[in-house]
Design an enzyme around this catalytic site. Structure first.
Site, mmCIF file in Angstrom:
data_model
loop_
_atom_site.group_PDB
_atom_site.id
_atom_site.type_symbol
_atom_site.label_atom_id
_atom_site.label_comp_id
_atom_site.label_asym_id
_atom_site.label_seq_id
_atom_site.Cartn_x
_atom_site.Cartn_y
_atom_site.Cartn_z
ATOM 1 N N GLU A 92 -9.562 1.035 -5.881
ATOM 2 C CA GLU A 92 -10.446 1.516 -4.834
ATOM 3 C C GLU A 92 -10.149 2.981 -4.531
ATOM 4 O O GLU A 92 -8.988 3.384 -4.415
ATOM 5 C CB GLU A 92 -10.295 0.664 -3.573
ATOM 6 C CG GLU A 92 -10.604 -0.810 -3.820
ATOM 7 C CD GLU A 92 -10.965 -1.562 -2.563
ATOM 8 O OE1 GLU A 92 -11.031 -0.933 -1.491
ATOM 9 O OE2 GLU A 92 -11.189 -2.778 -2.653
ATOM 10 N N GLU B 225 -6.185 1.930 -2.856
ATOM 11 C CA GLU B 225 -5.374 0.759 -3.147
ATOM 12 C C GLU B 225 -5.887 0.125 -4.435
ATOM 13 O O GLU B 225 -6.977 0.451 -4.913
ATOM 14 C CB GLU B 225 -5.448 -0.267 -2.013
ATOM 15 C CG GLU B 225 -6.849 -0.815 -1.771
ATOM 16 C CD GLU B 225 -6.890 -1.863 -0.688
ATOM 17 O OE1 GLU B 225 -5.939 -2.667 -0.612
ATOM 18 O OE2 GLU B 225 -7.861 -1.895 0.083
ATOM 19 N N PHE C 21 -22.856 -7.809 16.513
ATOM 20 C CA PHE C 21 -22.240 -8.385 15.310
ATOM 21 C C PHE C 21 -21.093 -9.342 15.642
ATOM 22 O O PHE C 21 -20.139 -9.458 14.881
ATOM 23 C CB PHE C 21 -21.753 -7.285 14.362
ATOM 24 C CG PHE C 21 -22.836 -6.382 13.876
ATOM 25 C CD1 PHE C 21 -23.580 -6.724 12.760
ATOM 26 C CD2 PHE C 21 -23.131 -5.204 14.536
ATOM 27 C CE1 PHE C 21 -24.593 -5.901 12.309
ATOM 28 C CE2 PHE C 21 -24.147 -4.377 14.092
ATOM 29 C CZ PHE C 21 -24.880 -4.723 12.975
ATOM 30 N N GLU D 99 -2.641 7.886 7.155
ATOM 31 C CA GLU D 99 -3.119 8.872 6.195
ATOM 32 C C GLU D 99 -4.316 9.615 6.772
ATOM 33 O O GLU D 99 -4.949 9.170 7.736
ATOM 34 C CB GLU D 99 -3.509 8.202 4.874
ATOM 35 C CG GLU D 99 -4.660 7.241 4.977
ATOM 36 C CD GLU D 99 -4.942 6.520 3.675
ATOM 37 O OE1 GLU D 99 -4.091 6.568 2.780
ATOM 38 O OE2 GLU D 99 -6.025 5.896 3.561
ATOM 39 N N ASN E 7 -6.654 -3.690 -5.868
ATOM 40 C CA ASN E 7 -6.738 -5.120 -5.605
ATOM 41 C C ASN E 7 -6.453 -5.876 -6.886
ATOM 42 O O ASN E 7 -7.215 -5.786 -7.860
ATOM 43 C CB ASN E 7 -8.122 -5.493 -5.059
ATOM 44 C CG ASN E 7 -8.264 -5.145 -3.594
ATOM 45 O OD1 ASN E 7 -7.494 -5.611 -2.760
ATOM 46 N ND2 ASN E 7 -9.219 -4.296 -3.282
ATOM 47 N N LYS F 136 0.806 -1.209 0.000
ATOM 48 C CA LYS F 136 0.000 0.000 0.000
ATOM 49 C C LYS F 136 0.845 1.267 0.000
ATOM 50 O O LYS F 136 0.439 2.306 -0.534
ATOM 51 C CB LYS F 136 -0.957 -0.012 1.200
ATOM 52 C CG LYS F 136 -2.125 -0.970 1.045
ATOM 53 C CD LYS F 136 -3.084 -0.848 2.211
ATOM 54 C CE LYS F 136 -4.366 -1.625 1.956
ATOM 55 N NZ LYS F 136 -4.146 -3.036 1.727
#
Length: 681
Positions: free
Chosen positions: A258, A275, A335, A183, A277, A99
């Site tokens: 992305e 990034e 969750f 970032e 993929n 990245k």
């Protein structure tokens, strides 16, 4: 595998012991065992995968969705072994897999990048210094991360100090790389990604965008194509930058660029590279649905050296597609991941995706596509290949009786719907979720349905903070209006009548057969409803109800029509009535004959035990760290333990101040759900 079989290509599956009876193993022409369940001892061992390919005489390897350890070296090893790698070239994987380096390359290629620090971070103090310089809030990310793992949002110095080391550990545990970069966190962010596809002859096109802003803990939950936010001008700018980046690294095959997009920037220019993929994405079906292209088939053909055979202007978007990720997790318990056997797994009926073959795409793009707009214009409400009827697609890797284990991602299935318009695609999702039956591990079907019904989601005004903003106190089921509650009361009373009628059909009765009650008192929540069942119809609280339904004792579903609109309700028996699940919530109905109901108020209410003095493990997992011992005094909110489940670290905190009385577990222990970790005085 379905695509390969359609193309006449034989397939080989590799599997761990946990997946020995999985559908992909049974579907393949051959299957090879890799090793025990932990990914580090099976799926991440590239040498074993290559050995399996050689032993079975495979011509190519498709890595699927998941991460492979050191993908670049794996792709090179495939080439050295004379086996085609169905994916991008090794140098592109290397360039985009890191990245930090990928952001440097993106900036050099003229792609917008998020302000941040891309160098090596020496320590937590160094991380605090960098974050302060950038300005809070900031995002800490594992350099080799992905899939929502190895990410922490920090609003203050304390957040950085608490989360930096955890981010490093997650990066090392999941990806073998503990480097972290920091970032700027974009306010009101939307997550938009561009699908690209290229061949080995220099042709690269973009296939529109996907909106992936509905996320929880940085893990995508809902994806759709196209985005309700992206304008034709934005689409063109984003797509051209994505292609420029792909071209800069010599990319071919399918890939996803992305972007993080500022929802507050009305100019449409506030989008930044996150990034790339270098693989097929889990959400690729929505792109397939609106373009009519089978991305897997294109990847296989590109790997074989075939040209794409179409240009950017040939690519068109038609209609709207939405994908929901069905997870083994319990939204009613924060969750928390859930594991266990799929006692019952009955997804809605899946339609065959109306793909256009590459040859048909090249030869004329189909009669129904001729008048559709290309990507520089506005998508028309018409499906790829002239499709006009809405359809549902289910992509899954499980079957009834299978096991959801703690070793892998908790996703059970992907539910995809296509329709001419966004609103229709959403409504198709709601209907499909109502018909999706899962018993065993907890699941998020109710939550997904609630998202689809939420007015803000339906308006398209969404950001990556949607779930946290709309459900700050957790999920407790989708709210039901008065009309739905009345319909559920009617269904519960009708089912009770059918059950009572069957019970009264016992053989050998003296005299005439008893008739079931015709009037019932139905309590749902805090409200009571008087329901009358007769040959003339059903009344609820003395008002006629326009409802048609059928129910036979033992049915798991009731398919009804309420005011001529379809309504599917899951139904199961309880001691005093029924549990009714529909439209994103579970409703417990107490059903009593009307003449008996008044006596229910005299029943003694059982008081649940007080468990507040225990720290219970909220999910099956591994106890990574214990921060306190017997006799220690703790304050409310203080971290007590860290439990890892499915490669994610979960910090367990004290709910109130007190003193630790005893400790019942030690670091390294595998804990079951609700296992006692420690007890407070």
């Amino acid at each position: 595998m379905r695509t390969a079989k359609k193309m006449g290509i034989a397939t080989v599956a590799v599997y761990s012991d946990a997946d020995a009876r999985s559908p992909h193993v049974l579907m393949a022409d051959e299957a090879v065992r890799l090793g025990p369940p932990p990914a580090g001892e099976s799926y991440l061992l590239a040498d074993l995968i290559l050995l399996a390919a050689k032993e079975t005489g495979a011509d190519c390897i498709h890595p699927g969705y998941g991460f492979l350890s050191e993908r670049e070296s794996f792709a090179r090893a495939c080439a050295d072994a004379g086996i085609a790698f169905v994916g991008p070239p090794p140098k592109a994987i290397a360039a985009m897999g890191d990245k930090i380096e990928s952001k440097k390359l993106a900036k050099a290629a003229g792609v917008n990048v998020v302000p941040g620090f891309l160098g090596e971070i020496d320590s937590t103090d160094h991380a605090v210094e960098i974050a302060s310089g950038i300005g809070y809030p900031v995002m800490m990310k594992a350099s080799a991360g992905g899939g929502g793992k190895g990410m922490r949002l920090a609003y203050s110095e304390q957040d950085v100090r608490e989360g930096f080391e955890a981010t490093k550990r997650e990066g090392l545990a999941s990806f073998g790389d503990d480097r972290v970069f920091i970032e700027k966190f974009i306010e009101s962010p939307r997550h938009i990604e561009i699908q690209v596809i290229g061949d080995q002859h220099g042709n690269i096109v973009y296939l529109g965008e996907r909106e992936c802003s509905i996320q929880r803990r940085h893990q995508k939950v809902v994806e759709e194509a196209p985005s309700p936010f992206v304008t034709p001008k934005m689409r063109k700018a984003m797509g051209e930058q994505a292609v420029a980046l792909a071209r800069a690294v010599g990319y071919f095959s399918a890939g996803t660029v992305e972007l993080i997009v500022s929802g507050a920037d009305t100019t449409g220019e506030g989008f930044y590279f996150l990034e790339m993929n270098t693989r097929l994405q889990v959400e690729h079906p929505v792109t397939e649905a609106v373009t009519g292209l089978d991305l897997v088939e294109l990847m296989i053909r590109v790997a074989a050296g075939e040209p794409l055979g179409f240009s950017q202007d040939d690519v068109q978007l038609n209609g709207w597609a939405i994908e929901n990720r069905v997870y083994a997790e319990d939204p009613y318990r924060g969750f928390l991941p859930s594991i266990g056997r799929l006692v019952r797994y009955n997804p809605p009926e899946s339609s065959e995706t109306p793909y256009l073959s590459p040859s048909r795409f090249r030869e004329g793009l189909g009669e129904g596509r001729a008048a559709s707009a290309n990507l520089s214009g506005t998508p028309l409400p018409q499906a790829a290949g002239g499709q006009e009827e809405a359809y549902t697609r289910v992509d899954d890797g499980v079957r009834e009786g299978g096991e959801v284990s703690m070793f892998y991602d908790p996703m059970i299935a992907k539910l995809i719907t296509w329709a001419p318009t966004r609103e229709e695609a959403i409504d198709e999702q709601i209907a499909a979720l109502d018909a999706f039956e899962i018993e065993g591990p907890g699941n998020n079907i109710d939550f997904l349905s609630a998202l689809m019904q939420h007015p803000r989601f339906r308006s398209g005004n969404i950001t990556t903070g949607f779930i946290a903003e709309e459900y700050p106190d957790g999920f407790h089921g989708a709210p039901a209006d008065a009309d739905l509650i009345e319909a559920l009361a009617a269904i519960a009373a009708f089912a009770a009548t059918a059950e009572a009628d069957r019970a009264r059909r016992i053989d050998g009765q003296l005299g005439k057969r008893l008739r079931p009650p015709s009037e019932w008192s139905v309590r749902i929540g805090d409200s009571d409803h008087l329901v009358s069942i007769s040959t003339d119809g059903i009344t609820v609280d003395d008002a006629d109800l326009d409802i048609a339904l059928e129910y036979t004792p033992g049915d798991r579903y009731v398919d009804a029509e309420l005011d001529e609109a379809p309504l599917t309700v899951k139904i199961s028996r309880t001691r005093t009535g029924f549990k009714l699940t529909t439209r994103g919530a579970c409703h417990v109905a107490r059903v009593l004959p009307a003449h008996v109901a008044p006596y229910a108020q005299h029943m003694i209410t059982k008081i649940p035990p007080d468990l507040s003095k225990f720290l219970l493990c909220p999910m099956p997992g591994l106890l990574m760290r214990l921060d306190v011992g017997a006799g220690d005094k703790v304050e409310a909110g203080q971290p007590l333990a860290v439990v890892e489940a499915m490669k994610m670290e979960n910090i367990l905190r004290a709910e109130k101040a007190g003193t630790v009385k005893s400790v019942n577990a030690a670091p390294g222990d595998s804990l079951a759900v609700d296992a006692v970790i420690l007890e407070m005085e």
